[in-house]
Each structure stands twice: as C-alpha cells, then as structure tokens.
Design a protein around this motif. Structure first.
Motif: not given
Ligand SMILES: C=C(OP(=O)(O)O)C(=O)O
Ligand SMILES: O=C(O)C1=C[C@@H](OP(=O)(O)O)[C@@H](O)[C@H](O)C1
Length: 445
Positions: A27, A54, A102-105, A132, A179, A326, A353-354, A357, A401-402
C-alpha cells in the motif's frame, strides 16, 4: 461464512494452512507510485499496484489535480498501466475539495505535494480521517512557507495554500512517521535549498528509495532523509512488490494454526517493514525470509512461516515500533495465545491511526478473557496458551481495516466457537482479498 449486513460470522478453519500465496501490492509503495508519477513529467509505467480503497483515494486525488491515469485491472487483481503527470506545469486548481477517504497517507503526502505550487486546495476525508492529527505535517510545511486554513487547526478539512517561494528546512521531527518525513521531503523537491528530516527512530524509507527512480537524488541514513531542491521529476517504471503488512496476517495465522507451513511470495523485504518477522521469531516462531530480487531499490522475496507449538511472550523496544506499526494489532492476537507477558514499548502513535488501536486491542482481547493494559506508553498483554474462543463473541472493527482482519483471525485460528465481526467490509481499505487468500491456503484432510 455467513453474512449479516455489516457483520459476518467466522468459524475456525477446518485444517492447517499449507502451500504458497502471493499478497497484493504494497500500500505504501502503491500510494507513492501513483502520487510521484502524477508529479513527474511524462508517462510512468506501473505494475503490481494495490487495488484498494486507500490507493483509489490517491488515484482520484491526482486525477482531480490534472494527472491522467490509465490503470487497468489485471488477472491477478492488481492495477497496471500508465500515469501521465503534470510535471513542471504543476497541478491544476481543482474545482472541488479532494476527499482522501480513510487514507492518512493520501492526505498527508498531498499536503507536501501541493505546498510548492500556487494553488488553494481543500483536503477532507471520512469521519475517521477527520479525527486524525495533521499539525504534525502542517507545522514543518508552514516553516517552509506554505499556509493552511483555518490557521493552526489540527484536523481536516483544511485548505492548503501553496507557494512557489518554498524554502528548504532542517526538520527534527518529534515523531517517527514516514508520512511526516515524506510530506516534508516532497515539498523539499521543489523548494530552494536543502531539506533534511531527522526522526527519533527510523520509519519506512520508501520515499528515499523511490525518488531517485524519478530522477531526484536523495540522501538517506537510518532516521534521516534529505533532498536538494529544486529538482525535476521524470517518469519511470515501477513494479510494486507485495505488502508485508498484509503478509503479516497470513504469517500470524500460520504461526497459530497447528500443522501449518506457508510461503508468501514476492513480498517487500524492506527492513523498515518486516519488524513483525523478528517479533514472531522472538516469540519462538520458525519464520524466515529469502531475498529473491528487487523492485527498483526495494528488496523483495519469500517469507516462510510454520506453526509454533510453544509461543512465548517477548519485549518489543520503542525504537522498533515504526518497523511494525500497522502490525501491532495482529501481533497482539499472537501474544494473546503465547505463554507469559508480551510488551510493546512506546506505542503512543497507535492511538492516532484509523481508530485508537491501543484501546481497540485492549477491548478486543478482553472479549477473549485476555488481560491487556497500558503502563505509560507501553502495552502489556498477558497471554494464555490454552486460549479458546468463548461462545457468542461479537468484535467490532469500528471501520478499522487492521481490526477487521485481526478479529476475523481470532475466529479463524481460535479453535473454539465462531465469532462475529462487525464492519468486516473495511478490509477493502488495504486487503480486499484477505479472506480468499487465507481460504486458498487451508488444507482439509
Ligand atoms: C495507518 C494506516 O494507513 P493510513 O495512515 O494511510 O490511513 C494503515 O494502513 O494501517
Ligand atoms: O508512509 C506510509 O505509507 C505509512 C506510514 C505509517 O504511518 P506514520 O508514518 O504516520 O506512522 C503507516 O502507519 C501507514 O499505514 C503508512
């Protein structure tokens, strides 16, 4: 497997996991391949790109910004084809906000990508992404000359106001985050002078390894990356290797299901990404890797993992967390099955994170009657080698997702009653074929 709306029932696997499997594209590398190709002049050729929600957020974003994307679905489920970038003309001013899903990246890397151009772009995302922290990226970019509105706001939606007068900086990041490092380095590619990012412990280095393929030379060392701006980015070819973060779920499953022995092929073996293998080894698992080749400067190869009858707890030091950040949820499930206590030190980043966690691990393991707790920034898990899944457990992924995959695995390997997982569909964020890949490895005698 029985589906009830958003929740699915998952029963224990009927046999060991045996044989070989390929996991979908990485990813992190897929995001970078899409974003960097959009920044470059000419048409880049990509293959092995992960097709997940993502990565699709990154694809849609660069299309809104004027890149032309011609990626097609291949027989193996990956995306391949060309991306023609905006090059020296810069991104086009989009007529609507960019939704990073949903994508932080996607969101954080875009901030660095947009910072060196005269544009005003609003970035937003789903409810999880809007919670976030973004100041970790906006702070260094403001020091370089970019502006973000509302000023000083930590969360999306945010308007990025870029400038062609960006200046390189030396940035000592308070967090080990690829990131953050990447956003600053990408801005640095088009800034005047040198941009250097140092971090408290080494985070993944895909950006430093990939930028030279686009003609941008970087200096990289453990915990440090630097670029010299302004530089030009040219199209290139990228073949994305498999995702070690996805492979980790299969590796952990094999370690937990009696009689298993699997090989995961064509996975990135970037040392900054395979900390989970070292942790499994420390817990007593026979896990090994064999380098077979490289995709650009990214090593790739085969990971082999066997069932471990006598798992024991271990200690993961804070400076190693970035190399398995992750994977902590799924490693926590392995720790829950081990004899003794496992400690993950310095896991405060997991709260950002999402979902939170740390809270999710403690809550999910408590349903399995496994004790997990925080002491300062360290996460402790007291394992139970006789763990069997009790009747009537309902896990909630909370859209992460994790966790969807970790709690599904709890049922698959649990050797007890079936479990329900709410929000299982969030696997589409990083690993849409997770269940099919696990099932393809099951051997029923
Ligand atoms: C934290 C994750 O991705 P992102 O930060 O891109 O949302 C992840 O894939 O577990
Ligand atoms: O750069 C990347 O591709 C990523 C870096 C990590 O985040 P941080 O760098 O913010 O820790 C990781 O959790 C995320 O899944 C992907």
């Amino acid at each position: 497997m029985d589906t009830h709306g958003n929740s699915i029932t998952i029963a224990a696997l009927e046999g060991p996991l045996m044989g070989s499997v390929r996991v979908p594209g990485d990813k992190s590398i897929s995001h970078r391949a899409v974003l960097f190709s959009a920044m470059a002049q000419g048409t880049s050729r990509l293959s092995g790109v992960l097709d997940s929600d993502d990565v699709r957020s990154s694809v849609r974003a660069v299309q809104q910004l004027g890149a032309s994307v011609n990626l097609e679905k291949m027989a193996d489920g990956s995306l391949a084809g060309g991306i023609t970038g905006w090059g020296p003309a810069g991104p086009k001013q989009p007529d609507a906000p960019i939704d990073c899903g949903n994508s932080g990246t996607t969101s954080r890397l875009l901030m660095g990508i947009l910072a060196p151009w005269e544009c005003k772009v609003t970035l937003t995302g789903d409810d999880s992404l809007q919670r976030r922290p973004m100041r970790r990226v906006t702070t260094p970019l403001v020091r370089m000359g970019a502006r973000f509105y509302p000023e000083d706001k930590d969360t999306l939606p945010l308007e990025v106001c870029g400038t062609k007068g960006l200046r390189g900086i030396e940035y000592d990041s308070p967090v080990a985050s690829a990131q953050v490092k990447t956003a600053v380095l990408l801005a640095g590619v088009f800034a005047q002078g040198t941009t250097v990012v140092t971090e408290p412990s080494p985070s993944r280095n895909h950006t430093e390894l990939m930028l030279p393929l686009y003609g941008v030379s970087t200096t990289a060392a453990s915990g440090m990356g630097s670029v010299e701006g302004p530089a030009a980015m040219h199209a290139c070819e990228i073949d994305v290797p498999g995702d070690p973060s996805s492979a980790a779920f299969l590796a952990c499953a094999a370690a937990l299901v009696p009689g298993s022995a699997i090989q995961i092929e064509n996975v990135s073996l970037n040392p900054a990404r395979i900390g989970f293998l070292r942790t499994l080894e420390q817990m007593g698992v026979d896990a090994s890797r064999r380098s077979v080749g490289s995709a650009g400067k990214e090593l790739s190869g085969i990971i082999s993992v066997q069932y471990c009858e006598k798992l024991h707890g271990c200690e993961v030091p804070a400076e190693k967390i970035a190399s398995l950040v992750d994977e902590v949820p799924v490693l926590s499930l392995v720790a829950a099955h081990a004899r003794g206590v496992t400690v993950f030190r310095g896991v405060e980043e997991l709260r950002l994170k999402e979902t939170d966690r740390v809270a999710g691990i403690i809550e999910g393991l408590s349903l399995l009657d496994v004790n997990a707790w925080m002491d300062g920034n360290d996460l402790y898990i007291e394992g139970n080698p006789d763990l069997k899944v009790p009747e009537g457990i309902v896990f909630d992924s909370k859209g992460d997702h994790r966790f969807a995959m970790t709690w599904a695995l709890a049922g698959l390997v649990g050797g007890g009653a079936p479990v329900q997982v709410r929000g299982f569909e969030s696997v589409s964020v990083s690993y849409p074929g997770f269940m099919e890949d696990i099932r393809s490895l099951v051997r029923v005698s």
